[in-house]
Design a protein around this motif. Structure first.
Motif, PDB file in Angstrom:
ATOM      1  N   TYR A 226       2.321   2.976  -3.230  1.00 14.78           N
ATOM      2  CA  TYR A 226       1.508   3.048  -2.133  1.00 14.78           C
ATOM      3  C   TYR A 226       2.158   4.164  -1.384  1.00 14.78           C
ATOM      4  CZ  TYR A 226      -1.186  -0.861  -3.429  1.00 14.78           C
ATOM      5  OH  TYR A 226      -2.270  -1.691  -4.108  1.00 14.78           O
ATOM      6  N   LYS A 229       1.696   7.761  -2.611  1.00 16.67           N
ATOM      7  CA  LYS A 229       0.291   8.164  -2.464  1.00 16.67           C
ATOM      8  C   LYS A 229      -0.034   8.563  -0.870  1.00 16.67           C
ATOM      9  CE  LYS A 229      -3.045   6.023  -4.518  1.00 16.67           C
ATOM     10  NZ  LYS A 229      -3.668   5.005  -5.041  1.00 16.67           N
ATOM     11  N   SER A 230       0.520   7.734  -0.035  1.00 16.87           N
ATOM     12  CA  SER A 230       0.112   8.063   1.229  1.00 16.87           C
ATOM     13  C   SER A 230       0.683   9.100   1.778  1.00 16.87           C
ATOM     14  CB  SER A 230       0.839   6.917   2.285  1.00 16.87           C
ATOM     15  OG  SER A 230       2.170   6.941   2.308  1.00 16.87           O
TER      16      SER A 230
END
Length: 295
Positions: A226, A229-230
């Motif tokens: 995450y 991906k951010s």
């Protein structure tokens, strides 16, 4: 004579340092834990724990008794295993622990469905945790693990664990991407927090970019995905998971220093139990499908 059953309350408080947390782990009320622990201390005749502002701590006598209580717990667990395996044969639950992202990939594949069709009396139950569950204490029956493993466990290699370095396309558009590992100190990096400082990915990042300060820290592989991906930074990920994310770009790797083997592991006392042997045989039979999930 004290009640042998009260040892589990002593062990729970010793591990969690809190009667509230101990109660949750045993699925009992805090008052029950406090009452049974007090009864154990009364029967023994000496205090085992002391309450402090930061939680419960073992007394010196409690520290001396802890390893003995753990041996009793292990013996009872072994006894229960043998009784259950004999009684249930090829029926019951197989508790499987593995990284949380892998569970999603397994359930989306036909692996679990094929096993249930072959063994309708057995059911797979996934157990997740941010830490390695202790198979010797019965926290799970089998584990899919890569990297360092417990020498007391037995098992088989089922796939290779490959890691690479990934970034989001948004990060690349803003900051570019490293041409070599030597460029990593010039980029924003994300990695594991202190609880996973011994993980090979943490050790590797510290070695190749010792002066860099991480822009994000997490305590799980899923959290690492995450974070990358951010666009917070770039970071090492298992290739099987990073390559499956359409928003991520592999910028370096595979990284040889991070490569390990995936193994299916269990405790020696369980290896030849009928239900565990059936699961091992099935996984080895379906090795190609398992490799596509893990590798």
């Amino acid at each position: 004579m004290f009640d042998w059953n009260d040892l589990k309350y002593f062990l729970a408080v010793a591990r969690h340092r809190s009667t509230i947390a101990a109660g949750k782990s045993l699925r009992l009320s805090q008052s029950t834990v406090q009452r049974r622990l007090a009864e154990l201390e009364r029967a023994i005749g000496r205090p085992l724990v002391q309450r402090h502002p930061s939680g419960y701590r073992l007394t010196q006598f409690g520290e001396e008794l802890l390893p003995l209580a753990e041996r009793i717990e292990a013996a009872v667990t072994d006894f229960q295993r043998r009784v259950n395996d004999e009684a249930h044969d090829l029926t019951g639950v197989i508790r499987v622990t593995c990284p949380e992202p892998v569970i999603g990939r397994m359930t989306k594949s036909a692996l679990v469905e094929r096993f249930q069709t072959l063994h309708p009396g057995l059911r797979i139950e996934f157990v997740t945790s941010d830490r390695y569950l202790d198979l010797s204490k019965g926290e799970a029956d089998v584990a899919f693990r890569s990297g360092d493993t417990d020498d007391d466990l037995v098992g088989r290699k089922v796939a290779d664990s490959i890691w690479a370095v990934y970034a989001s396309q948004g990060y690349i558009d803003l900051h570019g991407k490293p041409a070599t590992v030597n460029d990593l100190p010039n980029h924003h990096l994300v990695g594991f927090d202190q609880s996973l400082s011994a993980h090979r990915a943490s050790v590797w990042l510290q070695a190749v970019a010792p002066e860099s300060k991480l822009t994000a820290r997490t305590n799980s592989v899923l959290g690492l995905i995450y974070a990358v991906k951010s666009g917070l930074g770039i970071g090492p990920l298992p290739a099987s998971l990073g390559d499956a994310e359409p928003d991520l770009v592999r910028v370096l790797g595979p990284i040889a220093e991070l490569s390990r083997s995936w193994r299916l592991l269990t405790h020696p006392d369980l290896r030849h139990a009928p239900r565990i042997a059936a699961f091992f045989d099935f996984i080895l039979l379906e090795r190609e499908l398992v490799r596509s999930i893990l590798a």
